[in-house]
Design an enzyme around this catalytic site. Sequence first.
Site, short mmCIF file in Angstrom:
data_model
loop_
_atom_site.label_atom_id
_atom_site.label_comp_id
_atom_site.label_asym_id
_atom_site.label_seq_id
_atom_site.Cartn_x
_atom_site.Cartn_y
_atom_site.Cartn_z
NE ARG A 22 -3.14 2.41 3.15
CZ ARG A 22 -2.59 3.38 3.89
NH1 ARG A 22 -1.32 3.26 4.32
NH2 ARG A 22 -3.26 4.48 4.18
CB VAL A 42 5.18 0.33 -2.77
CG1 VAL A 42 5.61 0.36 -4.25
CG2 VAL A 42 6.34 -0.14 -1.90
CB VAL A 43 0.35 1.38 -4.54
CG1 VAL A 43 -0.71 1.96 -5.48
CG2 VAL A 43 0.73 -0.04 -4.97
NE ARG A 44 -3.92 4.37 -1.62
CZ ARG A 44 -4.75 4.16 -0.56
NH1 ARG A 44 -4.48 4.72 0.61
NH2 ARG A 44 -5.81 3.38 -0.69
N GLY A 80 12.25 -11.79 2.09
CA GLY A 80 13.34 -12.18 2.99
C GLY A 80 14.67 -12.30 2.27
CB SER A 130 12.80 -12.17 -1.62
OG SER A 130 12.00 -13.28 -1.27
CG ASP A 155 12.81 -16.87 9.81
OD1 ASP A 155 13.40 -17.69 9.09
OD2 ASP A 155 11.66 -17.05 10.24
N GLY A 167 12.02 -20.34 12.44
CA GLY A 167 13.39 -19.81 12.50
C GLY A 167 14.36 -20.92 12.15
NE ARG A 225 0.66 -34.16 27.66
CZ ARG A 225 1.01 -35.12 28.53
NH1 ARG A 225 2.32 -35.33 28.78
NH2 ARG A 225 0.09 -35.84 29.15
#
Length: 321
Positions: free
Chosen positions: A21, A23-25, A102, A105, A127, A170, A245
């Site tokens: 959002r 970035v676009v605006r 991340g 990318s 992470d 992680g 547990r």
Amino acid sequence: MKRIGVLTSGGDAPGMNTAVRAVVRTALAHGLETYGIPEGYAGLLDGRCHELKARDVGDILHRGGTFLQTARCAAMMTDDGPRVAAQRIAEAEIDGIVVIGGDGSLAGALALQKQGVPTVGVPASIDNDIWGTNMSIGVDTALNTIMETVDKLRDTASSHQRAFLIETMGRNCGYLALMAGVVCGAEFSLIPEVDVTLEEIADAVAAAYARGKSHSMILVAEGASLDIRDVAQYLDERKLGYESRITILGHVQRGGTPTAFDRLLATRLGVAAVDALVEGSSGVMTALSGREITRVPLEESVARHRAANLAFHHMTTMLAR
Ligand code: F6P
């Protein structure tokens, strides 16, 4: 620069929509057109993109996930991938790209930059393993999700005098388990960065029981050297007073509405990414340094690994007394 593209890539993170959002605006405020590329690099390599106008990013800043969708794209890591991606960008007459994702990318973003495509990265991964930024988008939301869940588990652990082992995400970075150990008052945090023995964990749990604690909480990062099931079995065999547990949190850590911190971080990083492209500064990642937003060379960020602050590891065990 007339047209910019934006994509979300890799594991999704709460706050990605907020960043898209922003970035676009911001692009529209600069008089630019913005094109959304669906499913990360997979959509880019397929030549898929569609124009995004102001209303297209309305009512999303509070929604987890990414409306552009995302994917893990091995093809982008091949020799030919970035060349084909650059070709698709040229065919779409896009002048610059914002990549939100991340470490993998951002490596793709660097490869695009090296193909001559002005590219700016925005760090987004729960992470918090991205070098060069204090926090990545999604981390705070994921940590709050973990904290709320561990608080609930502590209720039942106390009721039954149990030791709960909780696995966080992680793979290579123990940040989430480490910080959750502090904010949840755990006995121990098992993280990839620190090798510990089963005996050390048992000693911490035995000490908790000796102090009369009705429960024992242990955070385990999925990438820790000891398997969570082996730890639980060992603790039960030692008969330390608690039954063990296990709870594997899994992908619940990746969802949810982004916190105020993540919305603010994602907005600032997204705005800064477009500002950088407009100013002709590419091949960088927008980053949080202290309270300021800075630009870090992608070459540096991609080449290094963000280390966990081990002072928090000691803090957890010291304060569990
Ligand atoms: O990289 C973020 C992350 O959530 C890791 O913590 C986790 O191990 C991985 O993604 C899970 O990947 P996927 O969503 O593809 O199963």
